[in-house]
Structures are given as C-alpha cells and as structure tokens.
Design an enzyme around this catalytic site. Structure first.
Site, PDB file in Angstrom:
ATOM      1  N   LYS A 157     -17.407  29.286 -30.022  1.00 33.71           N
ATOM      2  CA  LYS A 157     -17.751  28.686 -28.726  1.00 33.71           C
ATOM      3  C   LYS A 157     -16.961  29.226 -27.540  1.00 33.71           C
ATOM      4  O   LYS A 157     -15.773  29.468 -27.641  1.00 33.71           O
ATOM      5  CB  LYS A 157     -17.517  27.166 -28.793  1.00 33.71           C
ATOM      6  CG  LYS A 157     -18.588  26.417 -29.531  1.00 33.71           C
ATOM      7  CD  LYS A 157     -19.881  26.442 -28.748  1.00 33.71           C
ATOM      8  CE  LYS A 157     -20.837  25.409 -29.293  1.00 33.71           C
ATOM      9  NZ  LYS A 157     -20.996  24.294 -28.412  1.00 33.71           N
ATOM     10  N   ASN A 162      -2.539  -1.945  13.282  1.00 31.84           N
ATOM     11  CA  ASN A 162      -3.995  -1.745  13.245  1.00 31.84           C
ATOM     12  C   ASN A 162      -4.418  -0.466  13.961  1.00 31.84           C
ATOM     13  O   ASN A 162      -5.231   0.311  13.450  1.00 31.84           O
ATOM     14  CB  ASN A 162      -4.710  -2.955  13.845  1.00 31.84           C
ATOM     15  CG  ASN A 162      -4.466  -4.219  13.046  1.00 31.84           C
ATOM     16  OD1 ASN A 162      -3.866  -4.158  11.960  1.00 31.84           O
ATOM     17  ND2 ASN A 162      -4.896  -5.350  13.557  1.00 31.84           N
ATOM     18  N   GLU A 187     -19.102  22.163 -15.855  1.00 33.83           N
ATOM     19  CA  GLU A 187     -19.514  20.808 -16.255  1.00 33.83           C
ATOM     20  C   GLU A 187     -18.658  19.744 -15.581  1.00 33.83           C
ATOM     21  O   GLU A 187     -19.150  18.697 -15.167  1.00 33.83           O
ATOM     22  CB  GLU A 187     -19.443  20.667 -17.782  1.00 33.83           C
ATOM     23  CG  GLU A 187     -20.549  21.444 -18.477  1.00 33.83           C
ATOM     24  CD  GLU A 187     -20.405  21.516 -20.001  1.00 33.83           C
ATOM     25  OE1 GLU A 187     -21.303  22.048 -20.643  1.00 33.83           O
ATOM     26  OE2 GLU A 187     -19.367  21.057 -20.536  1.00 33.83           O
ATOM     27  N   SER A 245       0.813  -1.226   0.000  1.00 34.73           N
ATOM     28  CA  SER A 245       0.000   0.000   0.000  1.00 34.73           C
ATOM     29  C   SER A 245       0.841   1.269   0.000  1.00 34.73           C
ATOM     30  O   SER A 245       0.305   2.374   0.027  1.00 34.73           O
ATOM     31  CB  SER A 245      -0.941   0.001   1.214  1.00 34.73           C
ATOM     32  OG  SER A 245      -0.212  -0.187   2.407  1.00 34.73           O
ATOM     33  N   THR A 270     -39.615  28.077 -10.219  1.00 32.86           N
ATOM     34  CA  THR A 270     -39.985  26.766  -9.690  1.00 32.86           C
ATOM     35  C   THR A 270     -40.374  25.963 -10.925  1.00 32.86           C
ATOM     36  O   THR A 270     -40.918  26.512 -11.884  1.00 32.86           O
ATOM     37  CB  THR A 270     -41.180  26.831  -8.715  1.00 32.86           C
ATOM     38  OG1 THR A 270     -42.311  27.354  -9.406  1.00 32.86           O
ATOM     39  CG2 THR A 270     -40.896  27.722  -7.515  1.00 32.86           C
ATOM     40  N   HIS A 271     -40.043  24.676 -10.916  1.00 32.64           N
ATOM     41  CA  HIS A 271     -40.262  23.807 -12.091  1.00 32.64           C
ATOM     42  C   HIS A 271     -39.592  24.387 -13.334  1.00 32.64           C
ATOM     43  O   HIS A 271     -40.072  24.188 -14.452  1.00 32.64           O
ATOM     44  CB  HIS A 271     -41.755  23.599 -12.385  1.00 32.64           C
ATOM     45  CG  HIS A 271     -42.572  23.315 -11.170  1.00 32.64           C
ATOM     46  ND1 HIS A 271     -42.726  22.062 -10.645  1.00 32.64           N
ATOM     47  CD2 HIS A 271     -43.272  24.151 -10.347  1.00 32.64           C
ATOM     48  CE1 HIS A 271     -43.492  22.119  -9.561  1.00 32.64           C
ATOM     49  NE2 HIS A 271     -43.819  23.384  -9.350  1.00 32.64           N
ATOM     50  N   SER A 310     -13.800  25.529 -28.497  1.00 37.05           N
ATOM     51  CA  SER A 310     -14.034  24.310 -29.269  1.00 37.05           C
ATOM     52  C   SER A 310     -12.971  24.211 -30.358  1.00 37.05           C
ATOM     53  O   SER A 310     -12.534  25.225 -30.901  1.00 37.05           O
ATOM     54  CB  SER A 310     -15.428  24.369 -29.893  1.00 37.05           C
ATOM     55  OG  SER A 310     -15.482  23.541 -31.041  1.00 37.05           O
TER      56      SER A 310
HETATM   57  N1  ARG Z   1      -2.053  -1.029   5.374  1.00 34.74           N
HETATM   58  C1  ARG Z   1      -3.028  -1.393   6.333  1.00 34.74           C
HETATM   59  C2  ARG Z   1      -4.284  -0.540   6.197  1.00 34.74           C
HETATM   60  O1  ARG Z   1      -4.258   0.402   5.495  1.00 34.74           O
HETATM   61  C3  ARG Z   1      -2.514  -1.202   7.714  1.00 34.74           C
HETATM   62  C4  ARG Z   1      -1.699  -2.329   8.145  1.00 34.74           C
HETATM   63  C5  ARG Z   1      -2.414  -3.289   8.979  1.00 34.74           C
HETATM   64  N2  ARG Z   1      -2.139  -4.506   8.386  1.00 34.74           N
HETATM   65  C6  ARG Z   1      -2.202  -5.684   8.979  1.00 34.74           C
HETATM   66  N3  ARG Z   1      -1.857  -6.692   8.271  1.00 34.74           N
HETATM   67  N4  ARG Z   1      -2.604  -5.813  10.188  1.00 34.74           N
HETATM   68  O2  ARG Z   1      -5.309  -0.812   6.768  1.00 34.74           O
END
Ligand code: ARG
Length: 459
Positions: A283, A110, A290, A23, A155-156, A277
C-alpha cells in the site's frame, strides 16, 4: 484569581464557574494584538490630555517590556487570570506600578476584545493570502509544464472531451485566486476600528477615535458603538471564506485520491507525501489528501457554530461571543495547514502523461469532434450527432476506438467521411481546435493571465 472586577462582590467565584468562564487558555493567542491596541489607546489618551506624557511613556514602555518578556519565554501566558486582557493589565501594573491601572481609561473589554479579534483576523488574512499565493504558484508551474499533457475531461465521471492537465489545473487556479480575492475583500470591508465603543455606549472621555484607528492601520472607526462591540460579521465572513477554500481543497483532494487509485494511476504521489499500511505491504495511501477532505467538515462546523451562536443575541455585547475564538483559531490552523500541505503534495507529485493520454483514447472522448467534422462538411449538428452515435455503437460492437474504425464503416453512415477524419479526431487536434477563450486550445493566454496575476500581487 486575578480579576479586573470584584468590588461589588462579597464572595469568591465558585471554582467551577471560574474555570467555565476563564478564556486565557485560548485567548492568549490575542496577546500581540492586545499589546498593539493598548499602546495605540495609551498614545491617544495622552494626546487628548487624559493621560500625562509620563504616564503614557511608562505604559508604552511597560507594554513593550512585557512583550519582550513573553517573547523570550521569561514570562508564560498562564495562571489565574480571567483572560488575556486581565493578564496584560495585571502584569503591566506589577511592572510599572499604578500607571498600569490607567491603561483601561475610556475602554471596556467589550471594545478591546472586538479590536483584538479584528486585528487577529486581519493579520491572518494577510498570512493566508500569502499561503494561497504560494499554492497558486505551484499550480501555475504545473500548468506551464503540462500544456501538451492530454487527459480526459469528465462530466458525470464519464469521459467527455479531451483536455490537458494544464487546463484542468487552470480551473483550480481560478478557484484559489477567487479565494484569495475574497479574503482581501473581507479585509477591506471590515477594516474599521471598534475601539472607543466602550462597553456599548461610547465613553464620557474626549477620545480621538480616528487617531487610534489610524495608529492601528484601520481605514476609519465604526459608526455605531453598539454595533462596534456586537458585530462579529467579520468573523463569520472570514470563516465562510475559509470554508469555501476548504471546499476547493477538498474537491482537488478527491481528484488526487481518484487519480492515485490503482484503476486510474494518473498521479504518483511522492513517498514524502504518502503513507503505508500496517498490514498490507503493497500500500501507498493518499492519507494527506483524505485528511484535507476530512478536515473540511471541521471548518464548515466552525462557520455553522458561529452563525448559530450569533443568531439569538440581543444587542449589545453578550458573553456568548467569547465562543468565536476557539473555533476561529482552529479553522485558521486547519485551513492554513491544508493549503500548505496541498502545495507541497502537488509540488512533489508526478503525473503519468502516458497513462492519461491512453485514457483519453478510450471512452470516445473525441466523439464530439467527429460530429464537428461532419458539421464542417455541411451536415446539421443534430444529424451529425445521430451519425456519430451510431458509429460509437459500431465501435462498441467491434470493440475498437473511433481512431481505429475502418473508413468503410464511417462511409456506411455518411459519404461525407474521408481519410482526413482520423486527423480530425486525433487527440492533439481535439485540444488544439478548442481555441475559444478559456478552452484548452487557448491555454497560452490563460497561463499568461495567471502569471500576470501572480506577478502583480507578489506579497
Ligand atoms: N473574554 C471575552 C470575550 O472573548 C471578552 C471580555 C468581555 N467580557 C465581559 N464580561 N464583558 O468576548
């Protein structure tokens, strides 16, 4: 592959698995928050006697040095690290030796990642609240300058009653004010520290959770460690809030697109905020409005993704939650960018007051006021509604506005009409007479309140 685990493994991770799981390429955005959290954790460990003062100084100094290296560009956040937490721990250990391996005492990734995301979102709430403040200031200045700029209210999508540009923008002021307040209330409700939750069941070390919480600017620490590592409500509430802001931006964009059309010509976008454009030389397109309207779907998508990701997760931590990052980061970039672009587009646009006033005069936007005139002369409103309805029909047949219909035509429908009818249905009268709180005739008070809000919440 630098990983924080491996002791119980006899084989290397498969390459594809490694890439799938890694990650770092996106959670690198949590670098500053991770450093902040680790420093506070180390301070607390030292105070509790779990680390020596020397170890703590080495760790805190090392984390500061690591941040300096990254800030200066000397060290890039990349390479074979599983995530930002591994990157920091490995580089810290390279720099300060074995003390670097102590920083994770009494902590799990965690609770660490839950902390990082909370800190990140809290920082972004502050930044987005400021962007909204800027947008509100631009809107307020449009209101201030356009108290007498008459336009039809719809409205509408049918002309309904005359309002002013100030009043119309006042509605958007309220939307973005609520957005700002909503963000701040999310910040307040979720300002508790998950650190110390461990992997899910706390730790055996005598941590002082309140101390870490205080060092990191939280109002307290979370009550339940399993909730601490598995709660992503703050992510969902935050995305919900961004989705609502995008909905408001999208509605305003839609109006700008309509007002910029050849048929309306209520607004003239500045060249710096419009595009051309490749084939049609005449344009001048409202691409920015948008795109804001279009990007709203992305932010809704982030909210729905996150709700879906969380809906089947058993307690406590599950890796699915790693999916919160990319979509949250994208939603933040999108929303922040759109708020800023909207502010710039509005600030540089010109409103075509004549065109709007003329549009007010067609379409019988003053018909209600004509009925109110009869009510003031003693006729019940329902009867007056019928009289004016027939007069509208007369005007349509004669192809004229109510303002130009001869008095004898009025009198054919009711003897209560006098020459003062024309004054009673004049554009300015229609607006000025509506003085109930929140109505266009009470705009001065509305603007005063809006200004007081911005002054009292100066960033
Ligand atoms: N990269 C993980 C997350 O974004 C955090 C790590 C926790 N990973 C684990 N294997 N306990 O949630």
């Amino acid at each position: 592959m630098a990983q924080l685990w491996g002791g119980r493994f006899t084989k290397q991770t498969d390459e594809l698995v490694y890439a799938f799981n890694q990650s770092l390429k996106f959670d690198r955005r949590l670098f500053n928050q991770d450093i902040r959290g680790s420093k506070a954790h180390a301070e607390m460990l030292a105070k509790q006697g779990i680390l020596t003062a020397e170890e703590k100084d080495l760790i805190v100094g090392g984390l500061d040095a690591l941040k300096a290296k990254v800030d200066s560009g000397e060290l890039k956040i990349e390479g074979e690290y599983e995530d930002i937490h591994s990157f920091i721990e490995a580089n810290l250990t390279d720099m300060i030796g074995d003390a670097g391996k102590e920083v994770h005492t009494g902590r799990s990734r965690n609770d660490q990642v839950a902390l990082d995301m909370r800190l990140y979102i809290r920082d972004e709430i502050d930044a987005i609240a400021e962007e909204l403040h800027d947008l509100l200031s631009v809107i307020l200045s449009i209101m201030d300058r356009n108290r007498e700029t008459f336009m039809p209210g719809f409205t509408h999508m049918q002309k309904a009653q005359p309002v002013t540009l100030a009043h119309h923008f006042g509605a958007y002021f309220e939307m973005f004010r609520r957005d700002r307040e909503r963000l701040l209330s999310i910040r307040e409700r979720n300002n508790v520290c998950p650190l110390g939750s461990g992997a899910l069941a706390g730790t055996t070390y005598p941590l002082d959770r309140d101390m870490t919480a205080e060092l990191l600017g939280f109002d307290g620490s979370c009550e339940n460690s399993m909730d601490g590592v598995s709660d992503r409500d703050y992510v969902i509430e935050f995305l919900d809030s961004l989705a609502i802001t995008m909905m408001h931006l999208s509605r305003l964009s839609e109006e700008i697109i309509t007002w910029n059309s050849n048929e309306y010509q209520f607004i003239d976008l500045d060249d710096t905020y419009a595009t051309g454009s490749s084939i049609m030389p005449q344009k001048k397109n409202p691409d920015i409005a948008e795109l804001i309207r279009g990007k709203t779907g992305r932010v809704y998508g982030a909210l729905l993704s996150m709700l879906t990701t969380m809906k089947g997760l058993p307690l406590a931590y599950d890796k699915d939650m790693q999916e919160d990052k990319e979509l949250t980061f994208d939603a933040i970039d999108t929303t922040k960018g759109c708020i800023r672009l909207m502010a710039g587009m509005l600030e540089t646009s010109k409103f075509n007051a004549d065109r709007m006033a003329r549009s007010c005069q067609g379409g019988f936007a003053n018909a209600t006021d004509a009925a109110d005139y009869l009510v003031r002369k003693g006729m019940p409103f329902r009867d007056a509604h019928g009289v004016i309805g027939r007069l509208v029909l007369t005007c349509i047949r004669k192809n004229c506005r109510m303002d130009d219909l001869p008095l004898e035509d009025y009198r054919k429908e009711s003897p209560l009409f006098d020459s003062d009818i024309y004054e009673a249905i004049a554009l300015k009268t229609c607006v000025d007479r509506r003085t109930t709180k929140g109505a266009p005739g009470a705009i001065d008070e509305e603007i005063r309140n809006a200004k007081a809000y911005l002054d009292n919440t100066e960033a």
